[in-house]
Every structure is written in C-alpha cells, then in structure tokens.
Design a protein around this motif. Structure first.
Motif, PDB file in Angstrom:
ATOM      1  N   ASN A 160     -22.061 -13.756   5.721  1.00  0.00           N
ATOM      2  CA  ASN A 160     -22.572 -14.602   4.638  1.00  0.00           C
ATOM      3  C   ASN A 160     -24.081 -14.447   4.393  1.00  0.00           C
ATOM      4  OD1 ASN A 160     -19.979 -15.700   4.273  1.00  0.00           O
ATOM      5  ND2 ASN A 160     -20.364 -17.249   5.853  1.00  0.00           N
ATOM      6  N   SER A 161     -24.710 -13.464   5.033  1.00  0.00           N
ATOM      7  CA  SER A 161     -26.119 -13.219   4.728  1.00  0.00           C
ATOM      8  C   SER A 161     -26.213 -12.511   3.373  1.00  0.00           C
ATOM      9  CB  SER A 161     -26.752 -12.365   5.823  1.00  0.00           C
ATOM     10  OG  SER A 161     -26.162 -11.080   5.852  1.00  0.00           O
ATOM     11  N   ASP A 162     -27.411 -12.516   2.789  1.00  0.00           N
ATOM     12  CA  ASP A 162     -27.589 -11.901   1.465  1.00  0.00           C
ATOM     13  C   ASP A 162     -27.220 -10.419   1.475  1.00  0.00           C
ATOM     14  OD1 ASP A 162     -28.406 -14.324   0.516  1.00  0.00           O
ATOM     15  OD2 ASP A 162     -30.557 -13.892   0.688  1.00  0.00           O
ATOM     16  N   ASP A 163     -27.663  -9.717   2.524  1.00  0.00           N
ATOM     17  CA  ASP A 163     -27.356  -8.288   2.610  1.00  0.00           C
ATOM     18  C   ASP A 163     -25.865  -8.052   2.812  1.00  0.00           C
ATOM     19  OD1 ASP A 163     -29.981  -7.584   2.248  1.00  0.00           O
ATOM     20  OD2 ASP A 163     -30.427  -7.478   4.393  1.00  0.00           O
ATOM     21  N   ALA A 164     -25.225  -8.925   3.589  1.00  0.00           N
ATOM     22  CA  ALA A 164     -23.786  -8.768   3.828  1.00  0.00           C
ATOM     23  C   ALA A 164     -22.993  -8.991   2.544  1.00  0.00           C
ATOM     24  CB  ALA A 164     -23.329  -9.744   4.916  1.00  0.00           C
ATOM     25  N   VAL A 165     -23.395  -9.990   1.761  1.00  0.00           N
ATOM     26  CA  VAL A 165     -22.718 -10.263   0.488  1.00  0.00           C
ATOM     27  C   VAL A 165     -22.904  -9.090  -0.464  1.00  0.00           C
ATOM     28  CG1 VAL A 165     -22.719 -11.753  -1.542  1.00  0.00           C
ATOM     29  CG2 VAL A 165     -22.905 -12.758   0.746  1.00  0.00           C
ATOM     30  N   ARG A 166     -24.116  -8.536  -0.491  1.00  0.00           N
ATOM     31  CA  ARG A 166     -24.371  -7.391  -1.367  1.00  0.00           C
ATOM     32  C   ARG A 166     -23.527  -6.195  -0.960  1.00  0.00           C
ATOM     33  NH1 ARG A 166     -27.247  -3.043  -0.819  1.00  0.00           N
ATOM     34  NH2 ARG A 166     -28.173  -3.781   1.116  1.00  0.00           N
ATOM     35  N   LEU A 167     -23.398  -5.962   0.348  1.00  0.00           N
ATOM     36  CA  LEU A 167     -22.590  -4.844   0.829  1.00  0.00           C
ATOM     37  C   LEU A 167     -21.105  -5.071   0.559  1.00  0.00           C
ATOM     38  CD1 LEU A 167     -24.403  -4.039   4.198  1.00  0.00           C
ATOM     39  CD2 LEU A 167     -24.266  -2.579   2.169  1.00  0.00           C
ATOM     40  N   GLU A 168     -20.666  -6.315   0.587  1.00  0.00           N
ATOM     41  CA  GLU A 168     -19.266  -6.619   0.244  1.00  0.00           C
ATOM     42  C   GLU A 168     -18.966  -6.226  -1.196  1.00  0.00           C
ATOM     43  OE1 GLU A 168     -18.422 -10.687   1.026  1.00  0.00           O
ATOM     44  OE2 GLU A 168     -18.390 -10.452   3.224  1.00  0.00           O
ATOM     45  N   ARG A 169     -19.926  -6.527  -2.080  1.00  0.00           N
ATOM     46  CA  ARG A 169     -19.741  -6.137  -3.479  1.00  0.00           C
ATOM     47  C   ARG A 169     -19.733  -4.610  -3.623  1.00  0.00           C
ATOM     48  NH1 ARG A 169     -23.486 -10.488  -4.525  1.00  0.00           N
ATOM     49  NH2 ARG A 169     -25.162  -8.944  -4.782  1.00  0.00           N
ATOM     50  N   GLU A 170     -20.586  -3.945  -2.857  1.00  0.00           N
ATOM     51  CA  GLU A 170     -20.625  -2.483  -2.912  1.00  0.00           C
ATOM     52  C   GLU A 170     -19.315  -1.883  -2.408  1.00  0.00           C
ATOM     53  OE1 GLU A 170     -23.088   1.257  -0.940  1.00  0.00           O
ATOM     54  OE2 GLU A 170     -24.005  -0.750  -0.993  1.00  0.00           O
ATOM     55  N   ILE A 171     -18.799  -2.427  -1.309  1.00  0.00           N
ATOM     56  CA  ILE A 171     -17.524  -1.943  -0.753  1.00  0.00           C
ATOM     57  C   ILE A 171     -16.391  -2.172  -1.746  1.00  0.00           C
ATOM     58  CG2 ILE A 171     -15.824  -2.314   1.074  1.00  0.00           C
ATOM     59  CD1 ILE A 171     -18.214  -3.016   2.919  1.00  0.00           C
ATOM     60  N   ALA A 172     -16.408  -3.328  -2.402  1.00  0.00           N
ATOM     61  CA  ALA A 172     -15.374  -3.627  -3.398  1.00  0.00           C
ATOM     62  C   ALA A 172     -15.442  -2.639  -4.558  1.00  0.00           C
ATOM     63  CB  ALA A 172     -15.540  -5.058  -3.909  1.00  0.00           C
ATOM     64  N   MET A 173     -16.659  -2.235  -4.933  1.00  0.00           N
ATOM     65  CA  MET A 173     -16.825  -1.262  -6.015  1.00  0.00           C
ATOM     66  C   MET A 173     -16.227   0.084  -5.617  1.00  0.00           C
ATOM     67  SD  MET A 173     -20.347   0.317  -7.604  1.00  0.00           S
ATOM     68  CE  MET A 173     -20.674   1.137  -6.024  1.00  0.00           C
ATOM     69  N   TRP A 174     -16.516   0.557  -4.397  1.00  0.00           N
ATOM     70  CA  TRP A 174     -15.940   1.818  -3.928  1.00  0.00           C
ATOM     71  C   TRP A 174     -14.424   1.738  -3.849  1.00  0.00           C
ATOM     72  CZ3 TRP A 174     -19.497   4.710  -5.146  1.00  0.00           C
ATOM     73  CH2 TRP A 174     -20.807   4.604  -4.724  1.00  0.00           C
ATOM     74  N   ASN A 175     -13.900   0.579  -3.426  1.00  0.00           N
ATOM     75  CA  ASN A 175     -12.442   0.412  -3.342  1.00  0.00           C
ATOM     76  C   ASN A 175     -11.788   0.470  -4.713  1.00  0.00           C
ATOM     77  OD1 ASN A 175     -12.234   0.196  -0.541  1.00  0.00           O
ATOM     78  ND2 ASN A 175     -12.627  -2.014  -0.561  1.00  0.00           N
ATOM     79  N   ARG A 176     -12.468  -0.109  -5.713  1.00  0.00           N
ATOM     80  CA  ARG A 176     -11.919  -0.062  -7.074  1.00  0.00           C
ATOM     81  C   ARG A 176     -11.864   1.370  -7.586  1.00  0.00           C
ATOM     82  NH1 ARG A 176     -15.159  -4.697  -7.768  1.00  0.00           N
ATOM     83  NH2 ARG A 176     -16.795  -3.446  -8.763  1.00  0.00           N
ATOM     84  N   LYS A 177     -12.908   2.149  -7.308  1.00  0.00           N
ATOM     85  CA  LYS A 177     -12.907   3.548  -7.736  1.00  0.00           C
ATOM     86  C   LYS A 177     -11.808   4.340  -7.052  1.00  0.00           C
ATOM     87  CE  LYS A 177     -17.712   4.033  -9.195  1.00  0.00           C
ATOM     88  NZ  LYS A 177     -18.942   4.846  -9.100  1.00  0.00           N
ATOM     89  N   LEU A 178     -11.635   4.133  -5.751  1.00  0.00           N
ATOM     90  CA  LEU A 178     -10.577   4.833  -5.030  1.00  0.00           C
ATOM     91  C   LEU A 178      -9.205   4.426  -5.546  1.00  0.00           C
ATOM     92  CD1 LEU A 178     -11.941   4.679  -1.364  1.00  0.00           C
ATOM     93  CD2 LEU A 178     -11.717   6.711  -2.803  1.00  0.00           C
ATOM     94  N   ASP A 179      -9.075   3.147  -5.912  1.00  0.00           N
ATOM     95  CA  ASP A 179      -7.797   2.657  -6.426  1.00  0.00           C
ATOM     96  C   ASP A 179      -7.460   3.313  -7.766  1.00  0.00           C
ATOM     97  OD1 ASP A 179      -5.522   0.756  -6.314  1.00  0.00           O
ATOM     98  OD2 ASP A 179      -6.483  -0.074  -8.094  1.00  0.00           O
ATOM     99  N   ARG A 180      -8.480   3.490  -8.623  1.00  0.00           N
ATOM    100  CA  ARG A 180      -8.241   4.138  -9.912  1.00  0.00           C
ATOM    101  C   ARG A 180      -7.807   5.579  -9.718  1.00  0.00           C
ATOM    102  NH1 ARG A 180     -13.197   1.814 -11.695  1.00  0.00           N
ATOM    103  NH2 ARG A 180     -14.117   3.912 -11.774  1.00  0.00           N
ATOM    104  N   PHE A 181      -8.464   6.281  -8.793  1.00  0.00           N
ATOM    105  CA  PHE A 181      -8.111   7.672  -8.542  1.00  0.00           C
ATOM    106  C   PHE A 181      -6.709   7.794  -7.959  1.00  0.00           C
ATOM    107  CE2 PHE A 181     -12.890   8.523  -7.950  1.00  0.00           C
ATOM    108  CZ  PHE A 181     -13.025   8.685  -9.319  1.00  0.00           C
TER     109      PHE A 181
END
Length: 259
Positions: A160-181
């Motif tokens: 729940n730290s700011d950096d952890a939340v930001r990285l969660e969003r980044e991981i979700a973005m990579w997962n969405r791209k992999l899901d599309r592919f």
C-alpha cells in the motif's frame, strides 16, 4: 538494412584510410579535411533530405527522371505533355496512436472517416496505405521481462505504499498487453501517404495549383481522420513516387527504407 550498413561502413572505412594516409605523409591539414569529409558524408546520408533541397533551390538545379522533372525545391514532380504540364505533390499521413488503437477495434470507423474526407475534397486525391504485420515475439519477451522486473521491485516494498501502488498499475498494464496478444491481436505497421495532381498550361500554373490543392488536402485529412499531414520533399517524396510502381516486399525492407 544491408544497404544502410554498407553506406555507413564505407564512409567509416574511407575516413579511417584518409586519416592513416594523412598521418603517413605528416599532413595535419589533410587529416582535418579527411575528418571533415567523413563527417559531411554521414551528415548528408542522415539529413540529406533537408540539405539537398536547400542547395538545389538556391542553385536552381532541376533533376530529370525519365519523362519527369523534379523542381529545384524538390517538393513537386512535373510531367510535360503536348497539352501542358501535370504537377504532383506528396504528403505523409501520420495517425495518432490513440486513433490507430480505435481503428484496430473497429475497421468500419476507418473507412467511414476516409469516406467523410473524400466527400469533403474538391479534387482527386490518391491515398496509399502500406500495411505490414509486426513480429511480436521480441515484444512479448520484452513485456514479460519488464513485468518480472516490476514484480520483483514491488515485492521489496511495503504494501500500500505509493511506489507499490504505482508498480501494481504498471504490472496490470503489462498483463493487459499480454492478454491482448494471447487472444490473437497482432500489431500492424502502417505507412500512409497522399498525393494530388494538377494541370496547367504552364509549369508555374501547374505548380501553383498543386500547392493550393495540397494545402486543402492537408487541412481536410487532418481534421476528418484525426491525424497529422506533412509535405514530403527530396528522397522521401521520390520514395513514395516510386512506391506507386514497386514497393518493399518484406517488413524488414519496409522498416529499413524508413531509416
């Protein structure tokens, strides 16, 4: 790709040989000119499409290509006939990334936009699209690597730290791209350009008309397609002119021709 590499290596080897000869004969002036010519050759190869038109325009040099003529500004191609002169001007169409993403989801939207653009034009316009499927194997590996790095960095942070939340969003973005592919979505490389032609009894009349037409085409296409339209000059214009007859036969050749 081999052609570009050959040019670079030829310039590099030529510059090195010239420097060696200058040192051999003990001439610092020759070394200076060798280094200067080497630098200018690379500069001309990389930015010749900007430098050459300025030179030809000030010296009023006209290039003849078969039955066609390239004006000194190197932005218009002219053909002379018994009745008069035809002048053609080429423009690059740059789509915004968001617009392309939308068009990938609904192809119908793209054709509707083209139809709207065509109906708004008063002159004949040729719009050419070069489309190539991109090999995504390298992109997939890069996305997985970036996701792994983000997950590793996140595991070292407090929840729940700011950096952890930001990285969660980044991981979700990579997962969405992999899901599309994984669902079969393939990226496309799109090269688009437009050309318009005018006729005049004199060369100046044809040039004046085609410039006016090109300005109208640029305004209409940019507003209806949601894109940027830029005039093409020198080698970029000649490349599109030649692509009307023969265009790249592979994705690698197409990508290399744009370098």
């Amino acid at each position: 790709m081999m052609e570009n590499r050959l040019l670079v290596w030829s310039s590099l080897i030529g510059g090195i040989l010239a420097l060696l000869l200058s040192f051999l004969y003990g001439s610092s002036l020759l070394a200076f000119f060798a280094a200067l010519l080497f630098f200018l050759s690379i500069l001309l190869w990389k930015y010749g499409y900007l430098i050459v038109p300025m030179i030809t325009q000030h010296t009023n040099i006209v290039e003849l290509r078969d039955s066609y003529e390239v004006v000194p500004a190197r932005d218009i191609i002219i053909k002379r006939t018994d009745k008069g002169y035809y002048a053609s001007k080429f423009m690059e169409i740059r789509f915004y990334e968001s617009t392309l993403d939308k068009e990938k989801r609904e192809v119908k939207t793209l054709f509707e936009s083209f139809e709207k653009a065509i109906l708004s034009l008063r002159n004949i316009v040729k719009i050419s699209l070069l489309i190539s499927a991109i090999d995504l194997s390298k992109q997939l590996d890069e996305i997985k690597t970036k996701r792994s790095i983000a997950e590793s960095r996140k595991s070292k942070l407090k929840p729940n730290s700011d950096d952890a939340v930001r990285l969660e969003r980044e991981i979700a973005m990579w997962n969405r791209k992999l899901d599309r592919f994984s669902k079969g979505e393939r990226s496309l490389e799109l090269i688009a350009y437009a050309s318009t032609t005018s006729f005049g009894l004199t060369k100046d009349e044809a040039v004046t008309k085609v410039k006016r037409q090109a300005k109208e085409v640029s305004t209409v296409l940019s507003s209806t397609l949601g894109c940027e339209v830029h005039d093409l000059i020198d080698t970029e214009m000649l490349k599109c002119f030649e692509w009307d007859l023969f265009f790249p036969s592979s994705s690698e050749e197409l990508r290399d021709s744009l370098v």
